[in-house]
Design a protein around this motif. Structure first.
Motif, PDB file in Angstrom:
ATOM      1  N   LYS A 106       6.907  28.609  59.870  1.00  0.00           N
ATOM      2  CA  LYS A 106       6.373  29.956  59.652  1.00  0.00           C
ATOM      3  C   LYS A 106       7.321  31.039  60.157  1.00  0.00           C
ATOM      4  CE  LYS A 106       3.651  29.645  63.914  1.00  0.00           C
ATOM      5  NZ  LYS A 106       2.274  29.609  64.485  1.00  0.00           N
ATOM      6  N   GLU A 107       8.385  30.635  60.849  1.00  0.00           N
ATOM      7  CA  GLU A 107       9.363  31.592  61.360  1.00  0.00           C
ATOM      8  C   GLU A 107      10.527  31.797  60.386  1.00  0.00           C
ATOM      9  OE1 GLU A 107       8.662  30.590  66.110  1.00  0.00           O
ATOM     10  OE2 GLU A 107      10.322  29.665  65.039  1.00  0.00           O
ATOM     11  N   THR A 108      10.343  31.413  59.129  1.00  0.00           N
ATOM     12  CA  THR A 108      11.393  31.575  58.121  1.00  0.00           C
ATOM     13  C   THR A 108      11.660  33.050  57.854  1.00  0.00           C
ATOM     14  OG1 THR A 108      10.741  29.489  57.067  1.00  0.00           O
ATOM     15  CG2 THR A 108      12.040  31.035  55.750  1.00  0.00           C
ATOM     16  N   ASN A 109      12.934  33.439  57.886  1.00  0.00           N
ATOM     17  CA  ASN A 109      13.347  34.821  57.637  1.00  0.00           C
ATOM     18  C   ASN A 109      13.851  34.909  56.196  1.00  0.00           C
ATOM     19  OD1 ASN A 109      14.692  37.308  57.445  1.00  0.00           O
ATOM     20  ND2 ASN A 109      15.263  37.276  59.602  1.00  0.00           N
ATOM     21  N   TYR A 110      12.992  35.327  55.281  1.00  0.00           N
ATOM     22  CA  TYR A 110      13.311  35.322  53.853  1.00  0.00           C
ATOM     23  C   TYR A 110      14.440  36.298  53.524  1.00  0.00           C
ATOM     24  CZ  TYR A 110       9.013  32.658  53.657  1.00  0.00           C
ATOM     25  OH  TYR A 110       8.064  31.704  53.863  1.00  0.00           O
ATOM     26  N   GLU A 111      14.459  37.435  54.187  1.00  0.00           N
ATOM     27  CA  GLU A 111      15.503  38.420  53.921  1.00  0.00           C
ATOM     28  C   GLU A 111      16.865  37.885  54.362  1.00  0.00           C
ATOM     29  OE1 GLU A 111      14.711  42.239  55.523  1.00  0.00           O
ATOM     30  OE2 GLU A 111      16.549  43.140  54.738  1.00  0.00           O
ATOM     31  N   ALA A 112      16.904  37.215  55.529  1.00  0.00           N
ATOM     32  CA  ALA A 112      18.174  36.659  56.012  1.00  0.00           C
ATOM     33  C   ALA A 112      18.675  35.577  55.061  1.00  0.00           C
ATOM     34  CB  ALA A 112      17.983  36.090  57.418  1.00  0.00           C
ATOM     35  N   ILE A 113      17.776  34.778  54.514  1.00  0.00           N
ATOM     36  CA  ILE A 113      18.179  33.740  53.558  1.00  0.00           C
ATOM     37  C   ILE A 113      18.746  34.374  52.296  1.00  0.00           C
ATOM     38  CG2 ILE A 113      17.303  31.920  52.041  1.00  0.00           C
ATOM     39  CD1 ILE A 113      15.391  31.120  54.301  1.00  0.00           C
ATOM     40  N   ALA A 114      18.083  35.407  51.796  1.00  0.00           N
ATOM     41  CA  ALA A 114      18.574  36.086  50.596  1.00  0.00           C
ATOM     42  C   ALA A 114      19.941  36.710  50.848  1.00  0.00           C
ATOM     43  CB  ALA A 114      17.577  37.157  50.163  1.00  0.00           C
ATOM     44  N   ASN A 115      20.115  37.299  52.021  1.00  0.00           N
ATOM     45  CA  ASN A 115      21.389  37.955  52.333  1.00  0.00           C
ATOM     46  C   ASN A 115      22.538  36.955  52.456  1.00  0.00           C
ATOM     47  OD1 ASN A 115      20.296  40.526  52.348  1.00  0.00           O
ATOM     48  ND2 ASN A 115      19.869  40.521  54.552  1.00  0.00           N
ATOM     49  N   ALA A 116      22.212  35.705  52.773  1.00  0.00           N
ATOM     50  CA  ALA A 116      23.254  34.675  52.876  1.00  0.00           C
ATOM     51  C   ALA A 116      23.756  34.218  51.509  1.00  0.00           C
ATOM     52  CB  ALA A 116      22.719  33.476  53.659  1.00  0.00           C
ATOM     53  N   GLN A 117      23.038  34.593  50.446  1.00  0.00           N
ATOM     54  CA  GLN A 117      23.408  34.277  49.062  1.00  0.00           C
ATOM     55  C   GLN A 117      23.694  32.789  48.852  1.00  0.00           C
ATOM     56  OE1 GLN A 117      26.188  37.032  47.245  1.00  0.00           O
ATOM     57  NE2 GLN A 117      25.720  38.624  48.732  1.00  0.00           N
ATOM     58  N   PRO A 118      22.747  31.927  49.195  1.00  0.00           N
ATOM     59  CA  PRO A 118      22.963  30.476  48.997  1.00  0.00           C
ATOM     60  C   PRO A 118      22.845  30.104  47.528  1.00  0.00           C
ATOM     61  CG  PRO A 118      20.711  30.884  49.681  1.00  0.00           C
ATOM     62  CD  PRO A 118      21.407  32.229  49.724  1.00  0.00           C
ATOM     63  N   ASP A 119      23.429  28.957  47.184  1.00  0.00           N
ATOM     64  CA  ASP A 119      23.177  28.388  45.861  1.00  0.00           C
ATOM     65  C   ASP A 119      22.297  27.142  45.962  1.00  0.00           C
ATOM     66  OD1 ASP A 119      24.994  26.611  46.925  1.00  0.00           O
ATOM     67  OD2 ASP A 119      26.514  26.865  45.352  1.00  0.00           O
ATOM     68  N   LEU A 120      21.896  26.786  47.198  1.00  0.00           N
ATOM     69  CA  LEU A 120      20.967  25.673  47.418  1.00  0.00           C
ATOM     70  C   LEU A 120      20.276  25.850  48.771  1.00  0.00           C
ATOM     71  CD1 LEU A 120      19.816  22.850  46.616  1.00  0.00           C
ATOM     72  CD2 LEU A 120      21.744  21.857  47.866  1.00  0.00           C
ATOM     73  N   ILE A 121      18.968  25.598  48.798  1.00  0.00           N
ATOM     74  CA  ILE A 121      18.197  25.638  50.041  1.00  0.00           C
ATOM     75  C   ILE A 121      17.579  24.265  50.247  1.00  0.00           C
ATOM     76  CG2 ILE A 121      16.261  26.704  51.266  1.00  0.00           C
ATOM     77  CD1 ILE A 121      16.682  29.175  49.445  1.00  0.00           C
ATOM     78  N   VAL A 122      17.905  23.606  51.368  1.00  0.00           N
ATOM     79  CA  VAL A 122      17.365  22.276  51.676  1.00  0.00           C
ATOM     80  C   VAL A 122      16.398  22.418  52.852  1.00  0.00           C
ATOM     81  CG1 VAL A 122      17.874  19.896  52.292  1.00  0.00           C
ATOM     82  CG2 VAL A 122      19.512  21.208  50.915  1.00  0.00           C
ATOM     83  N   ILE A 123      15.132  22.153  52.590  1.00  0.00           N
ATOM     84  CA  ILE A 123      14.085  22.282  53.608  1.00  0.00           C
ATOM     85  C   ILE A 123      13.723  20.893  54.122  1.00  0.00           C
ATOM     86  CG2 ILE A 123      11.720  23.023  54.064  1.00  0.00           C
ATOM     87  CD1 ILE A 123      12.031  25.093  51.880  1.00  0.00           C
ATOM     88  N   GLY A 124      13.848  20.687  55.424  1.00  0.00           N
ATOM     89  CA  GLY A 124      13.573  19.372  56.008  1.00  0.00           C
ATOM     90  C   GLY A 124      12.376  19.388  56.929  1.00  0.00           C
TER      91      GLY A 124
END
Length: 331
Positions: A106-124
């Motif tokens: 629940k502590e996921t920072n969606y804006e920080a993820i978007a700003n990192a401009q990834p081409d893949l997100i792996v959630i474990g």
């Protein structure tokens, strides 16, 4: 989160998916196609991802797995529980990466993820915890592959799938081969004594305030790596639940005698520095513990690094288990 960036990234993702549709032939999981994408099986379905990801976000159990495998990470969640198990090189990598989420999903920072401009997100994260993450929102940024733990011993298969999704399986295989070789060496070393023992394990997560102890069986965090060198933990949980509750249970301290009465030897979890966690100390101080046959016989062994969830960290655990079990060879 900026409204402009997600829309632009959504356009890029749409293009990627279009390439997948036009280039995908068989649709076979994990098979690369001519369009520069491939499909992987994940907890959230069959996901089309870049054939060779260049900018990867990792969270949860994917963090140590992808750091060790050398994935092109651009952001991770914090992973405090795994820090004592990291090599200096991996710790340096961990410290240098941008943190885009906390210890909790629940502590996921969606804006920080978007700003990192990834081409893949792996959630474990475990499947039940996945509900704490807005996966649909993350999918507007990049393909999301959720590969989380089930039972504790499943880290072997899960870390492999995470590495394959990130396109870094070569280094993963190297770590696995080193672990397998060390496990085989120790299995031969203890072959004359370990398989003959009925073992019990006392875990680190009992609730002292409730008068409980944590009893772990085969396949649990405290036991699964020792099993690779021939250890066998007898018994099973009284009522199987999901995840770790399938291989471990919390029982009242009054049940301690019955739980370990048949054990020839008992192992128990300690902290990475060797100190004893409060839930374990609570049990060690009890008269019931002191009167167990294995305790009276001096057959108790502390295990460090029981939270390993990658082959490199599990190699450290094997070393700790070897140190703990050394007295068995002394006769």
């Amino acid at each position: 989160m900026s409204a402009r960036r997600p829309l632009r990234l959504l356009g890029a993702l749409t293009l990627t998916l279009a390439l997948a549709v036009t280039g995908c032939g068989s649709g076979e999981s994990g098979k690369e196609n001519a369009g520069g994408t491939r499909v992987v099986k994940a907890d959230n379905g069959d996901i089309t991802i870049p054939a060779k990801p260049q900018r990867v976000i990792a969270t949860g159990y994917a963090v140590p797995a992808l750091i060790e495998a050398g994935a092109p990470l651009v952001g991770i969640s914090t992973w405090a529980r795994g820090l004592p198990l990291m090599t200096p090189e991996d710790r340096k990598t961990y410290d240098g990466l941008k943190k885009v989420a906390g210890e909790q999903a629940k502590e996921t920072n969606y804006e920080a993820i978007a700003n990192a401009q990834p081409d893949l997100i792996v959630i474990g994260v475990p499947a039940p915890v996945l509900g704490d993450i807005d996966v649909a929102r993350l999918k507007t940024v990049a393909p999301v592959v959720a590969i989380g733990p089930t039972v504790p011993s499943a880290w072997r298969e899960l870390s492999r799938r995470q590495a394959e999704a990130a396109g870094v399986s070569a280094k993963f295989d190297d770590a696995k081969n080193k672990y397998d070789a060390k496990a085989a060496e120790l299995k031969a070393k203890y072959q004359a004594v370990l398989p003959k023992l009925k073992l019990g394990h006392l875990g680190a997560y009992g609730e002292v305030a409730k008068g409980q102890f944590h009893h772990e069986f085969n396949g649990s965090w405290g036991t699964n790596i020792a099993q690779d060198i021939g250890a066998n933990y007898y018994g099973e949980v009284k009522q199987k639940g999901s995840g770790s509750k399938a291989v471990a249970e919390y029982s009242s301290i009054e049940e301690l005698t019955a739980a370990y009465a048949e054990a020839d030897a008992i192992t128990y979890s300690v902290k990475p520095d060797g100190s004893v966690p409060a839930p374990v100390q609570y049990v060690l101080d009890s008269e019931l513990w002191k009167n167990l046959p294995a305790v009276k016989a001096g057959k108790t062994f502390p295990f460090r690094y029981t939270e390993a969830a990658t082959y490199s960290s599990a190699l450290t655990t094997l070393g700790a288990i070897d140190t703990a079990f050394a007295p068995l060879l002394a006769g």
